[in-house]
Write a protein that holds these residues in place. Structure first.
Motif: not given
Length: 97
Positions: A20, A23, A26-27, A50, A54, A58, A75-76
Protein backbone atom coordinates in the motif's frame (compact mmCIF):
# COMPACT_ATOMS: atom_id res chain seq x y z
CA UNK A 1 -4.78 -18.97 18.02
CA UNK A 2 -1.28 -20.40 18.05
CA UNK A 3 1.98 -18.58 17.43
CA UNK A 4 2.32 -19.75 13.81
CA UNK A 5 -1.08 -18.29 12.96
CA UNK A 6 -0.17 -15.05 14.70
CA UNK A 7 3.13 -14.91 12.80
CA UNK A 8 1.43 -15.57 9.45
CA UNK A 9 -1.23 -12.93 10.08
CA UNK A 10 1.44 -10.41 11.07
CA UNK A 11 3.54 -11.22 7.99
CA UNK A 12 0.50 -10.81 5.73
CA UNK A 13 -0.30 -7.49 7.39
CA UNK A 14 3.24 -6.19 6.90
CA UNK A 15 3.34 -7.40 3.28
CA UNK A 16 0.12 -5.65 2.33
CA UNK A 17 1.05 -2.53 4.30
CA UNK A 18 4.34 -2.22 2.39
CA UNK A 19 2.51 -2.71 -0.92
CA UNK A 20 0.00 0.00 0.00
CA UNK A 21 2.80 2.42 0.87
CA UNK A 22 4.59 1.66 -2.41
CA UNK A 23 1.39 2.31 -4.38
CA UNK A 24 0.81 5.61 -2.55
CA UNK A 25 4.40 6.68 -3.21
CA UNK A 26 3.96 5.79 -6.89
CA UNK A 27 0.80 7.91 -7.00
CA UNK A 28 2.68 10.82 -5.46
CA UNK A 29 5.52 10.36 -7.93
CA UNK A 30 3.11 10.52 -10.85
CA UNK A 31 1.33 13.61 -9.50
CA UNK A 32 4.33 15.59 -8.30
CA UNK A 33 6.93 14.63 -10.86
CA UNK A 34 4.59 14.09 -13.84
CA UNK A 35 6.28 10.84 -14.84
CA UNK A 36 9.79 12.32 -14.88
CA UNK A 37 10.60 10.50 -11.64
CA UNK A 38 10.33 7.14 -13.38
CA UNK A 39 13.67 7.82 -15.04
CA UNK A 40 15.38 7.71 -11.64
CA UNK A 41 16.45 4.49 -9.95
CA UNK A 42 13.83 4.94 -7.22
CA UNK A 43 11.14 5.55 -9.82
CA UNK A 44 12.10 2.43 -11.75
CA UNK A 45 12.11 0.37 -8.54
CA UNK A 46 8.65 1.68 -7.62
CA UNK A 47 7.40 0.83 -11.09
CA UNK A 48 8.86 -2.69 -10.99
CA UNK A 49 7.39 -3.40 -7.55
CA UNK A 50 3.90 -2.03 -8.20
CA UNK A 51 3.25 -2.71 -11.87
CA UNK A 52 2.58 -6.45 -11.37
CA UNK A 53 -0.39 -5.36 -9.26
CA UNK A 54 -1.48 -2.19 -11.05
CA UNK A 55 -1.03 -3.47 -14.63
CA UNK A 56 -3.68 -6.21 -14.53
CA UNK A 57 -6.06 -3.99 -12.58
CA UNK A 58 -5.58 -1.21 -15.15
CA UNK A 59 -6.41 -3.66 -17.97
CA UNK A 60 -9.61 -4.72 -16.18
CA UNK A 61 -10.62 -1.09 -15.59
CA UNK A 62 -9.93 -0.20 -19.24
CA UNK A 63 -12.21 -3.03 -20.40
CA UNK A 64 -14.99 -2.03 -18.02
CA UNK A 65 -17.57 0.72 -18.62
CA UNK A 66 -15.63 2.86 -16.14
CA UNK A 67 -12.46 2.83 -18.21
CA UNK A 68 -11.48 3.70 -21.71
CA UNK A 69 -10.65 7.29 -22.40
CA UNK A 70 -10.80 8.69 -18.89
CA UNK A 71 -8.08 11.16 -18.05
CA UNK A 72 -7.42 9.74 -14.58
CA UNK A 73 -6.02 6.34 -13.77
CA UNK A 74 -8.27 4.82 -11.11
CA UNK A 75 -6.44 1.48 -11.07
CA UNK A 76 -4.55 2.27 -7.83
CA UNK A 77 -7.84 2.81 -5.99
CA UNK A 78 -9.29 -0.47 -7.27
CA UNK A 79 -6.00 -2.26 -6.57
CA UNK A 80 -5.99 -1.05 -2.97
CA UNK A 81 -9.58 -2.22 -2.51
CA UNK A 82 -8.79 -5.63 -4.02
CA UNK A 83 -5.65 -5.95 -1.91
CA UNK A 84 -7.64 -5.24 1.26
CA UNK A 85 -10.19 -7.87 0.23
CA UNK A 86 -7.47 -10.47 -0.42
CA UNK A 87 -5.80 -9.65 2.89
CA UNK A 88 -9.09 -10.08 4.75
CA UNK A 89 -9.76 -13.40 3.04
CA UNK A 90 -6.26 -14.71 3.78
CA UNK A 91 -6.47 -13.76 7.44
CA UNK A 92 -9.91 -15.36 7.75
CA UNK A 93 -8.62 -18.55 6.11
CA UNK A 94 -5.66 -18.69 8.51
CA UNK A 95 -7.91 -18.19 11.52
CA UNK A 96 -10.12 -21.09 10.41
CA UNK A 97 -7.28 -23.59 10.82
Amino acid sequence: MNSIQTLLISAIGVFFYVLEILIFVRILFSWLLFGVGYNSSIGRLLYQLTEPILGPVRKMVDKSPLGGGMGLDFSPIFALILMRLVQTLLVAAIRMF
